[in-house]
Design a protein around this motif. Structure first.
Motif, PDB file in Angstrom:
ATOM      1  N   GLY A 172      -7.413  11.399 -13.339  1.00  0.00           N
ATOM      2  CA  GLY A 172      -6.877  13.404 -13.333  1.00  0.00           C
ATOM      3  C   GLY A 172      -6.074  12.742 -12.142  1.00  0.00           C
ATOM      4  N   LYS A 173      -5.457  13.709 -11.729  1.00  0.00           N
ATOM      5  CA  LYS A 173      -4.572  13.906 -10.817  1.00  0.00           C
ATOM      6  C   LYS A 173      -5.523  13.512  -9.415  1.00  0.00           C
ATOM      7  CE  LYS A 173      -0.786  17.329  -9.349  1.00  0.00           C
ATOM      8  NZ  LYS A 173      -0.045  18.930  -9.230  1.00  0.00           N
ATOM      9  N   GLU A 174      -5.991  14.330  -9.331  1.00  0.00           N
ATOM     10  CA  GLU A 174      -6.956  14.731  -7.790  1.00  0.00           C
ATOM     11  C   GLU A 174      -7.248  12.914  -7.408  1.00  0.00           C
ATOM     12  OE1 GLU A 174      -7.986  16.301 -10.858  1.00  0.00           O
ATOM     13  OE2 GLU A 174      -7.196  18.522 -10.205  1.00  0.00           O
ATOM     14  N   GLN A 175      -8.013  12.424  -8.397  1.00  0.00           N
ATOM     15  CA  GLN A 175      -8.282  10.773  -8.575  1.00  0.00           C
ATOM     16  C   GLN A 175      -6.866  10.235  -7.732  1.00  0.00           C
ATOM     17  OE1 GLN A 175     -10.307   8.730 -11.391  1.00  0.00           O
ATOM     18  NE2 GLN A 175     -10.838   7.500  -9.670  1.00  0.00           N
ATOM     19  N   ARG A 176      -6.056  10.406  -8.252  1.00  0.00           N
ATOM     20  CA  ARG A 176      -4.642   9.625  -8.564  1.00  0.00           C
ATOM     21  C   ARG A 176      -4.260   9.820  -6.652  1.00  0.00           C
ATOM     22  NH1 ARG A 176      -0.561  10.068 -12.929  1.00  0.00           N
ATOM     23  NH2 ARG A 176      -2.340   9.105 -14.982  1.00  0.00           N
ATOM     24  N   LYS A 201       5.595  15.731  -1.315  1.00  0.00           N
ATOM     25  CA  LYS A 201       5.236  16.877  -0.177  1.00  0.00           C
ATOM     26  C   LYS A 201       4.232  17.232  -1.048  1.00  0.00           C
ATOM     27  CE  LYS A 201       6.145  18.360   3.682  1.00  0.00           C
ATOM     28  NZ  LYS A 201       6.029  16.803   5.114  1.00  0.00           N
ATOM     29  N   GLN A 202       4.243  18.250  -1.784  1.00  0.00           N
ATOM     30  CA  GLN A 202       2.859  19.153  -1.972  1.00  0.00           C
ATOM     31  C   GLN A 202       1.594  18.165  -2.533  1.00  0.00           C
ATOM     32  OE1 GLN A 202       2.384  20.069  -6.490  1.00  0.00           O
ATOM     33  NE2 GLN A 202       2.248  21.845  -5.632  1.00  0.00           N
ATOM     34  N   ALA A 203       1.277  16.724  -2.978  1.00  0.00           N
ATOM     35  CA  ALA A 203       0.721  15.787  -3.148  1.00  0.00           C
ATOM     36  C   ALA A 203      -0.294  15.441  -1.735  1.00  0.00           C
ATOM     37  CB  ALA A 203       0.459  15.496  -4.242  1.00  0.00           C
ATOM     38  N   LEU A 204       0.865  14.686  -1.020  1.00  0.00           N
ATOM     39  CA  LEU A 204       0.071  14.417   0.537  1.00  0.00           C
ATOM     40  C   LEU A 204       0.572  15.344   1.373  1.00  0.00           C
ATOM     41  CD1 LEU A 204       2.192  10.467  -0.816  1.00  0.00           C
ATOM     42  CD2 LEU A 204      -0.394  11.241  -1.639  1.00  0.00           C
ATOM     43  N   GLY A 205       1.220  15.903   1.856  1.00  0.00           N
ATOM     44  CA  GLY A 205       1.750  16.336   2.893  1.00  0.00           C
ATOM     45  C   GLY A 205       2.465  15.948   3.792  1.00  0.00           C
ATOM     46  N   PHE A 206       1.654  14.693   4.419  1.00  0.00           N
ATOM     47  CA  PHE A 206       2.511  14.082   5.696  1.00  0.00           C
ATOM     48  C   PHE A 206       3.573  13.087   5.057  1.00  0.00           C
ATOM     49  CE2 PHE A 206      -2.046  12.678   4.647  1.00  0.00           C
ATOM     50  CZ  PHE A 206      -1.560  10.460   4.267  1.00  0.00           C
ATOM     51  N   VAL A 207       4.384  13.527   4.780  1.00  0.00           N
ATOM     52  CA  VAL A 207       5.217  12.423   3.399  1.00  0.00           C
ATOM     53  C   VAL A 207       6.114  13.527   3.711  1.00  0.00           C
ATOM     54  CG1 VAL A 207       6.074  11.231   1.793  1.00  0.00           C
ATOM     55  CG2 VAL A 207       3.860  11.538   2.068  1.00  0.00           C
ATOM     56  N   ASN A 208       7.416  12.903   4.349  1.00  0.00           N
ATOM     57  CA  ASN A 208       9.002  13.300   4.412  1.00  0.00           C
ATOM     58  C   ASN A 208       9.992  12.573   4.070  1.00  0.00           C
ATOM     59  OD1 ASN A 208       7.775  15.619   5.555  1.00  0.00           O
ATOM     60  ND2 ASN A 208       8.361  14.473   7.744  1.00  0.00           N
ATOM     61  N   ILE A 209      10.516  13.034   2.562  1.00  0.00           N
ATOM     62  CA  ILE A 209      11.666  12.224   1.822  1.00  0.00           C
ATOM     63  C   ILE A 209      13.011  12.646   2.334  1.00  0.00           C
ATOM     64  CG2 ILE A 209      12.352  11.173  -0.387  1.00  0.00           C
ATOM     65  CD1 ILE A 209       9.090  10.759   0.176  1.00  0.00           C
ATOM     66  N   LYS A 231       0.798  -1.453  -0.298  1.00  0.00           N
ATOM     67  CA  LYS A 231       0.052  -0.081  -0.143  1.00  0.00           C
ATOM     68  C   LYS A 231       1.109   1.232  -0.243  1.00  0.00           C
ATOM     69  CE  LYS A 231      -4.258  -1.828   2.096  1.00  0.00           C
ATOM     70  NZ  LYS A 231      -4.600  -1.732   3.565  1.00  0.00           N
ATOM     71  N   VAL A 232       2.195   1.323   0.943  1.00  0.00           N
ATOM     72  CA  VAL A 232       2.751   2.762   0.565  1.00  0.00           C
ATOM     73  C   VAL A 232       3.589   2.587  -0.794  1.00  0.00           C
ATOM     74  CG1 VAL A 232       4.684   3.284   1.808  1.00  0.00           C
ATOM     75  CG2 VAL A 232       3.190   2.158   2.950  1.00  0.00           C
ATOM     76  N   ARG A 233       4.005   0.954  -1.629  1.00  0.00           N
ATOM     77  CA  ARG A 233       4.211   1.508  -2.172  1.00  0.00           C
ATOM     78  C   ARG A 233       4.054   1.717  -3.752  1.00  0.00           C
ATOM     79  NH1 ARG A 233       6.213  -3.528  -1.383  1.00  0.00           N
ATOM     80  NH2 ARG A 233       4.907  -5.426  -2.757  1.00  0.00           N
ATOM     81  N   ARG A 234       2.420   1.399  -3.624  1.00  0.00           N
ATOM     82  CA  ARG A 234       1.434   2.157  -4.535  1.00  0.00           C
ATOM     83  C   ARG A 234       1.283   3.806  -4.195  1.00  0.00           C
ATOM     84  NH1 ARG A 234      -1.199  -0.979  -8.190  1.00  0.00           N
ATOM     85  NH2 ARG A 234      -3.100  -0.256  -8.653  1.00  0.00           N
ATOM     86  N   ALA A 235       0.770   3.793  -2.999  1.00  0.00           N
ATOM     87  CA  ALA A 235       0.885   5.722  -2.533  1.00  0.00           C
ATOM     88  C   ALA A 235       1.641   6.460  -3.879  1.00  0.00           C
ATOM     89  CB  ALA A 235       0.655   6.160  -1.547  1.00  0.00           C
ATOM     90  N   LEU A 236       2.649   6.194  -3.170  1.00  0.00           N
ATOM     91  CA  LEU A 236       4.145   7.028  -4.155  1.00  0.00           C
ATOM     92  C   LEU A 236       4.002   7.058  -5.217  1.00  0.00           C
ATOM     93  CD1 LEU A 236       6.620   6.560  -1.203  1.00  0.00           C
ATOM     94  CD2 LEU A 236       4.794   8.138  -1.781  1.00  0.00           C
ATOM     95  N   SER A 237       3.415   5.957  -5.988  1.00  0.00           N
ATOM     96  CA  SER A 237       3.586   5.608  -7.253  1.00  0.00           C
ATOM     97  C   SER A 237       2.587   6.027  -7.802  1.00  0.00           C
ATOM     98  CB  SER A 237       3.469   4.265  -7.787  1.00  0.00           C
ATOM     99  OG  SER A 237       3.487   4.072  -8.854  1.00  0.00           O
ATOM    100  N   LEU A 238       1.022   6.129  -7.118  1.00  0.00           N
ATOM    101  CA  LEU A 238       0.280   6.908  -7.623  1.00  0.00           C
ATOM    102  C   LEU A 238      -0.086   8.781  -7.035  1.00  0.00           C
ATOM    103  CD1 LEU A 238      -2.643   4.953  -6.354  1.00  0.00           C
ATOM    104  CD2 LEU A 238      -2.403   4.992  -8.922  1.00  0.00           C
ATOM    105  N   ALA A 239       1.091   9.060  -6.527  1.00  0.00           N
ATOM    106  CA  ALA A 239       0.729  10.671  -6.531  1.00  0.00           C
ATOM    107  C   ALA A 239       2.500  11.276  -7.351  1.00  0.00           C
ATOM    108  CB  ALA A 239       1.334  10.617  -4.862  1.00  0.00           C
TER     109      ALA A 239
END
Length: 551
Positions: free
Chosen positions: A370-374, A417-425, A322-330
């Protein structure tokens, strides 16, 4: 040397990163004040080709190498059964001809005038020894599974320590007749043999010198060139091998490989006349001006290669799909290709480039969202995995030293960061050898990677996602994926059926998301107008023996 950098990129960085793709380079000129495109004539007395190879090679042992920089050099020093011809197709190398029975038993006839650089004849026993060495667990080759993927008899059993190297399905029928037996039919088998891992090594030299056999003064090869000098972090020099069977056709006497990692330095030294051919990674923010300034010296060719981020699936948090897929989608791939790279790269939504021979691409459902759905789906997946504003996802992305890799990494972190907010890379960069070692040892969370085709067929990409593949550094393990790939080499399987199976394998990989495909490459280089014969085939397999200087 090891270079590390850690950055936390805030959402506001998105404005900064977009500037990477839009800034100019300030009208650079050559050292004499004239535009570099004005210099077309071959310098008097020149017969040494100077090419930037992008980094210091990890090794010159074909059975211990795994990267493009190493293959670029090995292609000059060693010659396998076949090579890539000037037309981009598989052509005779040491073997003059070959035939097969049901795509399972392959017989090669070796030329009787092939010699090693020390004058010894090249025989079938050289290939028997070399291929056994490749799969021998004692060698610990990153390409050990290459022959197993080719279905060479007993290759996988040898790799697993269940059989001896002497049982490998390769046999010297006589000094110039070689027989290779496969456990399954592989119609494209001969095409796979262009890769450096299947090239021969000189047994006496290896056994006499151990790991030092690859040093200048010890190296014995059978290619068109021999190793003359290797000064670490400076240059590697090759010179014509007078014992090469076709030396009479070779025109360039000597060539230098430079290990320049910084793309702008590469370009500046080209303009100053110190480099004839740059590495195939031009600075993204200089590209438009380079085309305007240097004209026909800018070469952009197709390149069968995928740029991606590889997850270590054995370590948290990326052991969770789920974490892997989330970063790919975003990740917005269009921003990466159009605003950061800007050289003709195309967004990648699957691992295998859509231009590969006999490939039918899988189109994932989310590609059409669309971007929002992803982004909404990505946040949902991260929440389900336990991440939120109260518990941010905090991970480190590893990449090898390069201005372009840094730009892509900074862009990706800002987009996430812009898309998800609570992600620090956090970003960490290492030089080439240390970078490879970190990935092989599993000492990373996720990493920049690229896979460039060893031959033009989808299996060259999909094979590395098999659980048994020695290049599967992320340790992706899917019985469903493995089973689909196994079916591609079942007796009676047609090219159309293989294409369907490859498509299904891509769909399985998309479901599991062991990697984030980002873009499909092009090969942008600067090449002096007096250099002729530089490869334009999508494998980027250049041979100095096929090149010359225009007088």
């Amino acid at each position: 040397m090891r270079s590390e950098m850690k950055l936390s990129v805030l959402a506001g960085a998105i404005v900064f990163l977009l500037g990477f793709g839009l800034s100019g380079c300030g009208g650079a000129k050559s050292t004499d004040g004239k535009t570099a495109s004005a210099s077309k004539a071959l310098p008097a007395g020149k017969n040494t080709l100077v090419i930037n190879n992008g980094t210091e090679p990890e090794t010159l042992d074909p059975h211990k190498a795994s990267g493009v920089p190493e293959s670029n050099i090995l292609r000059q020093l060693l010659e396998g059964l076949v090579v890539v011809g000037k037309d981009g197709k598989t052509a005779p190398g040491v073997a003059t001809s070959w035939e097969n029975k049901d795509f399972k038993v392959w017989t090669f006839k070796l030329r009787d005038n092939a010699k090693w650089s020390n004058g010894d004849p090249v025989t079938t026993e050289d290939f028997v020894y070399s291929w056994r060495r490749l799969v021998d667990p004692k060698t610990a080759s990153p390409y050990a599974s290459y022959l197993a993927d080719d279905s060479v008899v007993n290759a996988q059993a040898i790799i697993d320590g269940k059989a001896k190297p002497e049982t490998l399905g390769i046999k010297a029928l006589d000094a110039h007749t070689l027989e290779v037996t496969l456990s399954a039919p592989v119609p494209y088998f001969v095409d796979t043999l262009i890769h450096s891992s299947t090239m021969p090594v000189h047994r006496a030299t290896v056994e006499k010198n151990g790991d030092k056999w690859t040093q200048a003064g010890s190296f014995v090869g059978n290619g068109a060139y021999n190793l003359k000098e290797w000064t670490v972090i400076n240059k590697l020099v090759v010179e014509r091998n007078k014992n090469y069977w076709n030396d009479a056709a070779t025109q360039i006497n000597m060539a230098e490989f430079l290990p320049i990692q910084e793309e702008t330095t590469d370009v500046n030294r080209f303009k100053a006349g110190e480099i004839d051919v740059t590495y195939n990674a031009l600075p993204t923010d200089m590209f438009s001006q380079l085309k305007a300034e240097l004209g026909d010296q800018v070469k952009v060719n197709p390149y069968l290669c995928t740029y991606y981020y590889e997850f270590n699936t054995k370590k948290a948090p990326f052991n969770d799909p789920k974490v892997r897929r989330a970063l790919s989608l975003a990740l917005d791939r269009d921003v990466i290709t159009e605003k950061v790279m800007q050289q003709g790269q195309s967004p990648a939504y699957g691992f295998t480039p859509i231009s590969a021979n006999n490939f039918k691409a899988n189109t994932p459902e989310w590609q059409g969202w669309g971007k929002e759905q992803r982004i909404a789906e990505a946040k949902k997946l991260l929440n389900e995995a336990g991440y939120s504003d109260a518990k941010p996802l905090d991970v480190t992305l590893l990449y090898n030293t390069s201005e372009n890799h840094k730009k892509v990494a900074v862009a990706a972190t800002a987009l996430w960061k812009q898309a998800l907010g609570f992600v620090n890379i956090n970003l960490e960069n290492k030089e080439w050898k240390t970078f490879l070692d970190s990935r092989r040892s599993g000492n990373y969370q996720f990493a920049r990677a690229a896979w460039c085709a060893d031959y033009n067929e989808p299996s060259t990409f999909l094979n590395i996602l098999k659980s048994t593949n020695t290049n599967n550094y992320g340790k992706y393990n899917s019985p469903e994926f493995d089973a689909l790939m196994a079916k591609t080499v079942v007796a009676g399987t047609t090219a159309e059926q293989r294409a369907d199976l490859y498509q299904q394998a891509e769909a399985q990989a998309d479901k599991d998301m062991p990697v984030i495909p980002i873009y499909y490459y092009v090969s942008p280089r600067l090449v002096k107008l007096y250099v002729e014969g530089m490869s334009t085939d999508p494998l980027d397999s250049f041979y100095f023996k096929d090149m010359s200087f225009k007088k």
